[in-house]
Design an enzyme around this catalytic site. Structure first.
Site, PDB file in Angstrom:
ATOM      1  N   HIS A   1      11.280  18.004  -5.009  1.00 28.26           N
ATOM      2  CA  HIS A   1      10.242  18.868  -5.599  1.00 28.26           C
ATOM      3  C   HIS A   1       9.617  19.738  -4.515  1.00 28.26           C
ATOM      4  CE1 HIS A   1       9.410  16.522  -9.563  1.00 28.26           C
ATOM      5  NE2 HIS A   1      10.672  16.789  -9.375  1.00 28.26           N
TER       6      HIS A   1
ATOM      7  N   TYR B   1      -0.634  16.930 -12.360  1.00 28.97           N
ATOM      8  CA  TYR B   1      -1.870  16.168 -12.161  1.00 28.97           C
ATOM      9  C   TYR B   1      -2.951  16.879 -12.964  1.00 28.97           C
ATOM     10  CZ  TYR B   1       0.016  13.733  -7.985  1.00 28.97           C
ATOM     11  OH  TYR B   1       0.738  12.952  -7.109  1.00 28.97           O
TER      12      TYR B   1
ATOM     13  N   PRO C   1      -3.912   5.401  -5.701  1.00 24.32           N
ATOM     14  CA  PRO C   1      -2.572   5.996  -5.784  1.00 24.32           C
ATOM     15  C   PRO C   1      -2.537   7.517  -5.946  1.00 24.32           C
ATOM     16  CG  PRO C   1      -3.111   4.828  -7.814  1.00 24.32           C
ATOM     17  CD  PRO C   1      -4.215   4.546  -6.854  1.00 24.32           C
TER      18      PRO C   1
ATOM     19  N   LYS D   1       0.461   7.904  -1.534  1.00 27.36           N
ATOM     20  CA  LYS D   1       0.572   7.693  -0.087  1.00 27.36           C
ATOM     21  C   LYS D   1       0.901   6.277   0.379  1.00 27.36           C
ATOM     22  CE  LYS D   1      -0.052  11.773   1.382  1.00 27.36           C
ATOM     23  NZ  LYS D   1       1.223  12.401   1.615  1.00 27.36           N
TER      24      LYS D   1
ATOM     25  N   TYR E   1       0.188  16.420   1.396  1.00 30.72           N
ATOM     26  CA  TYR E   1       0.947  15.783   0.307  1.00 30.72           C
ATOM     27  C   TYR E   1       2.402  15.577   0.719  1.00 30.72           C
ATOM     28  CZ  TYR E   1       2.261  14.620  -4.497  1.00 30.72           C
ATOM     29  OH  TYR E   1       2.709  13.958  -5.626  1.00 30.72           O
TER      30      TYR E   1
HETATM   31  P1  FAD Z   1       4.241  -4.635  -0.884  1.00 31.82           P
HETATM   32  O1  FAD Z   1       5.156  -3.678  -1.530  1.00 31.82           O
HETATM   33  O2  FAD Z   1       3.118  -5.198  -1.683  1.00 31.82           O
HETATM   34  O3  FAD Z   1       5.141  -5.842  -0.344  1.00 31.82           O
HETATM   35  C1  FAD Z   1       4.584  -7.037   0.165  1.00 31.82           C
HETATM   36  C2  FAD Z   1       5.524  -8.196  -0.130  1.00 31.82           C
HETATM   37  O4  FAD Z   1       5.026  -9.385   0.487  1.00 31.82           O
HETATM   38  C3  FAD Z   1       5.642  -8.494  -1.611  1.00 31.82           C
HETATM   39  O5  FAD Z   1       7.005  -8.502  -1.990  1.00 31.82           O
HETATM   40  C4  FAD Z   1       5.005  -9.872  -1.760  1.00 31.82           C
HETATM   41  O6  FAD Z   1       5.593 -10.639  -2.792  1.00 31.82           O
HETATM   42  C5  FAD Z   1       5.258 -10.479  -0.381  1.00 31.82           C
HETATM   43  N1  FAD Z   1       4.334 -11.579  -0.029  1.00 31.82           N
HETATM   44  C6  FAD Z   1       3.005 -11.654  -0.310  1.00 31.82           C
HETATM   45  N2  FAD Z   1       2.506 -12.821   0.173  1.00 31.82           N
HETATM   46  C7  FAD Z   1       3.531 -13.482   0.776  1.00 31.82           C
HETATM   47  C8  FAD Z   1       3.640 -14.747   1.431  1.00 31.82           C
HETATM   48  N3  FAD Z   1       2.576 -15.570   1.590  1.00 31.82           N
HETATM   49  N4  FAD Z   1       4.844 -15.129   1.906  1.00 31.82           N
HETATM   50  C9  FAD Z   1       5.937 -14.305   1.767  1.00 31.82           C
HETATM   51  N5  FAD Z   1       5.879 -13.099   1.131  1.00 31.82           N
HETATM   52  C10 FAD Z   1       4.700 -12.694   0.653  1.00 31.82           C
HETATM   53  N6  FAD Z   1       2.859   4.837  -2.722  1.00 31.82           N
HETATM   54  C11 FAD Z   1       3.468   6.005  -2.395  1.00 31.82           C
HETATM   55  O7  FAD Z   1       3.713   6.241  -1.202  1.00 31.82           O
HETATM   56  N7  FAD Z   1       3.824   6.940  -3.327  1.00 31.82           N
HETATM   57  C12 FAD Z   1       3.545   6.755  -4.639  1.00 31.82           C
HETATM   58  O8  FAD Z   1       3.932   7.584  -5.471  1.00 31.82           O
HETATM   59  C13 FAD Z   1       2.848   5.562  -5.020  1.00 31.82           C
HETATM   60  N8  FAD Z   1       2.529   5.319  -6.301  1.00 31.82           N
HETATM   61  C14 FAD Z   1       2.000   4.128  -6.655  1.00 31.82           C
HETATM   62  C15 FAD Z   1       1.722   3.895  -7.985  1.00 31.82           C
HETATM   63  C16 FAD Z   1       1.200   2.673  -8.373  1.00 31.82           C
HETATM   64  C17 FAD Z   1       0.888   2.460  -9.815  1.00 31.82           C
HETATM   65  C18 FAD Z   1       0.978   1.640  -7.415  1.00 31.82           C
HETATM   66  C19 FAD Z   1       0.451   0.271  -7.822  1.00 31.82           C
HETATM   67  C20 FAD Z   1       1.238   1.869  -6.077  1.00 31.82           C
HETATM   68  C21 FAD Z   1       1.741   3.108  -5.680  1.00 31.82           C
HETATM   69  N9  FAD Z   1       2.010   3.379  -4.354  1.00 31.82           N
HETATM   70  C22 FAD Z   1       2.550   4.580  -4.002  1.00 31.82           C
HETATM   71  C23 FAD Z   1       1.718   2.371  -3.319  1.00 31.82           C
HETATM   72  C24 FAD Z   1       2.937   1.546  -2.884  1.00 31.82           C
HETATM   73  O9  FAD Z   1       3.564   0.974  -3.997  1.00 31.82           O
HETATM   74  C25 FAD Z   1       2.502   0.465  -1.893  1.00 31.82           C
HETATM   75  O10 FAD Z   1       1.669   1.059  -0.921  1.00 31.82           O
HETATM   76  C26 FAD Z   1       3.696  -0.198  -1.196  1.00 31.82           C
HETATM   77  O11 FAD Z   1       4.346  -1.097  -2.072  1.00 31.82           O
HETATM   78  C27 FAD Z   1       3.254  -0.972   0.054  1.00 31.82           C
HETATM   79  O12 FAD Z   1       4.353  -1.612   0.627  1.00 31.82           O
HETATM   80  P2  FAD Z   1       4.167  -2.943   1.454  1.00 31.82           P
HETATM   81  O13 FAD Z   1       5.549  -3.327   1.891  1.00 31.82           O
HETATM   82  O14 FAD Z   1       3.112  -2.773   2.463  1.00 31.82           O
HETATM   83  O15 FAD Z   1       3.595  -4.034   0.423  1.00 31.82           O
HETATM   84  C1  DHB Z   2       3.713   8.585  -8.868  1.00 31.97           C
HETATM   85  C2  DHB Z   2       2.719   7.778  -8.387  1.00 31.97           C
HETATM   86  C3  DHB Z   2       1.638   8.357  -7.761  1.00 31.97           C
HETATM   87  O1  DHB Z   2       0.655   7.577  -7.269  1.00 31.97           O
HETATM   88  C4  DHB Z   2       1.525   9.733  -7.627  1.00 31.97           C
HETATM   89  O2  DHB Z   2       0.452  10.273  -7.024  1.00 31.97           O
HETATM   90  C5  DHB Z   2       2.545  10.524  -8.086  1.00 31.97           C
HETATM   91  C6  DHB Z   2       3.643   9.947  -8.717  1.00 31.97           C
HETATM   92  C7  DHB Z   2       4.877   7.962  -9.541  1.00 31.97           C
HETATM   93  O3  DHB Z   2       4.873   6.734  -9.719  1.00 31.97           O
HETATM   94  O4  DHB Z   2       5.800   8.678  -9.922  1.00 31.97           O
END
Ligand code: FAD
Ligand code: DHB
Length: 398
Positions: A75, A207, A298, A302, A389
């Site tokens: 995009h 958005y 979200p 980021k 962004y």
């Molecule tokens: P996580 O993905 O949470 O991974 C952590 C892992 O650790 C999990 O698998 C968990 O099960 C495991 N764990 C926890 N405790 C333990 C333990 N005691 N022992 C072993 N394992 C454990 N980000 C973007 O950049 N772009 C987007 O468009 C975006 N949209 C989003 C939309 C939504 C609705 C949501 C909820 C989030 C969004 N995010 C987005 C954020 C993104 O999903 C998270 O920031 C990302 O998953 C973080 O990655 P992480 O590896 O730090 O943590």
């Molecule tokens: C999506 C999630 C977001 O938080 C955002 O800002 C844009 C898109 C997505 O899940 O597609």
């Protein structure tokens, strides 16, 4: 029995843990990834969808990008919609023209699948259903990582531990609130997200700031939409039946020539909006990163991107410590991450405030509408928005 030994224990197989494991592998550093959830659960979790250009480029450099490059949607702009008079206007922010960069639409679920597939193909240690329950010896020469699986409790002995276990993990909880030096902000809203078997209303994300609250039309493929609605904090999925969800999506997003397309729900979830920064990211041999160290609402898309940026810093510094005997490289880890963390926390807070309706505030409504008009003018504010962004540059990972 002697504990299993490794150089780096990685707690959590989210994007942060899996990307770090790949970066360490490419530097010839041993790591064991421990994940408390099952393989199926991790492979089915729907979350982020937007990958910044520097992060997408990095994934390609790490050899993880093959399927992403084939299946992604690129995009080069985004649509911002708001109320004007009796109707709604939609303005385009042209990323390519304003920042010379694009974003990649590719589901986090697919990225996680690619990373797990590579690690398994290389027969490298990645244990599911293995929950870390304690860490001993953080200030000694090695850390004892205690984890539990169906066979009982085990110990993994590691030179360093990456605490990348997400917002509900154990590593940050092992430290008391004073040690973490946490700052946070909560918002009186949450996002209800639905994955829908239907074409998105536009080929770009929309958005929308609407008097009834924020809405977002995103996508995973040209046939699958990802739609979000601002709902009051504390609401559950039981408060929102399909009719109510569709009514609100139509009211907040539809323009006459591009209505939201209805379809079967493939998944639905509610996520609270929060900003959290743990200002300490290092405790002896434990280094925190990703959602375990900070959370952003979200709106700016980021969280995943910031998690990968932390890992680029951590990977290079672990390389210095383990391959060149320079343990002091880890001392700068937290400071090198925190500038970006605060920049991204600001962008996520700003976009959340701009696009949501968090209180009844006519004065604030006028200010935000004017900011949306200024963004549409394509000047300095639009350049900052487009640059933020699509993603700030990353530091080298090795
Ligand atoms: P996580 O993905 O949470 O991974 C952590 C892992 O650790 C999990 O698998 C968990 O099960 C495991 N764990 C926890 N405790 C333990 C333990 N005691 N022992 C072993 N394992 C454990 N980000 C973007 O950049 N772009 C987007 O468009 C975006 N949209 C989003 C939309 C939504 C609705 C949501 C909820 C989030 C969004 N995010 C987005 C954020 C993104 O999903 C998270 O920031 C990302 O998953 C973080 O990655 P992480 O590896 O730090 O943590
Ligand atoms: C999506 C999630 C977001 O938080 C955002 O800002 C844009 C898109 C997505 O899940 O597609």
């Amino acid at each position: 029995m002697n504990p299993i030994q490794t150089e780096v224990a990685i707690i959590g197989a989210g994007p942060a843990g899996l990307v770090l494991a790949r970066m360490l592998q490419l530097q010839g550093i041993d790591a064991v990834v421990l994940e408390r959830r099952s393989r199926d659960y991790v492979l089915s979790r729907v979350r982020a969808g937007i990958i910044e250009q520097p992060v997408a480029d990095l994934l390609v450099e790490l050899g993880v990008g093959q399927r992403m490059l084939a299946d992604r949607l690129v995009h080069d702009g985004v649509q911002l919609q708001h109320r004007a008079g009796d109707g709604m206007v939609r303005n385009r922010i042209d990323f390519a023209a304003l920042a010379g960069k694009t974003v990649t639409v590719y589901g986090q679920r697919e990225l996680v699948r690619d990373l797990i597939g590579l690690r398994e193909a290389d027969s490298l240690p990645l244990r599911f259903d293995a929950e870390v329950v304690g860490l001993d010896g953080l200030s000694g020469d090695r850390v004892a990582v205690r984890y539990r699986d169906e066979a009982g409790e085990h110990t993994l002995s590691a030179r360093y531990v990456a605490g990348v276990d997400g917002a509900h993990g154990i590593t940050a909880q092992l430290l008391d609130a004073g040690q973490r030096q946490t700052l946070q902000r909560s918002y009186p809203a949450a996002w209800l997200g639905v994955l829908v078997q239907a074409a998105p209303p536009s080929h770009e994300l929309i958005y929308s700031r609407h008097p009834e609250g924020f809405a977002l039309a995103s996508m995973r493929t040209p046939e699958v939409s990802r739609l979000y609605l601002q709902v009051p904090a504390g609401d559950t999925l039981d408060d929102w039946n399909a009719d109510r969800i569709w009514d609100n999506l139509h009211r907040r997003l539809d323009l006459p020539d591009s209505p939201v397309n209805e379809g079967r729900f493939l998944e639905s979830s509610i996520t609270p909006l929060r900003s959290v920064v743990h200002r300490r990211m290092r405790y002896g041999r434990l280094l925190l990163g990703g959602d375990a160290a900070h959370l952003v609402p979200p709106t700016g898309a980021k969280g995943l991107n910031l998690a990968v940026a932390d890992m680029a810093q951590l990977s290079r510094r672990l390389g210095r410590a383990l391959r060149h005997g320079d343990a002091s490289a880890l001392e700068g880890y937290q400071d090198s991450c925190l500038r970006r963390v605060w920049q991204v926390t600001h962008f996520s807070w700003w976009t959340t405030d701009l696009l949501h309706r968090l209180e009844s505030d006519e004065f604030g409504d006028e200010l935000r509408t004017e900011q949306l008009r200024t963004l549409a003018d394509g000047g300095t504010l639009a350049r900052w928005f487009a640059d933020s962004y699509t993603g700030l540059p990353l530091s080298p990972w090795s």
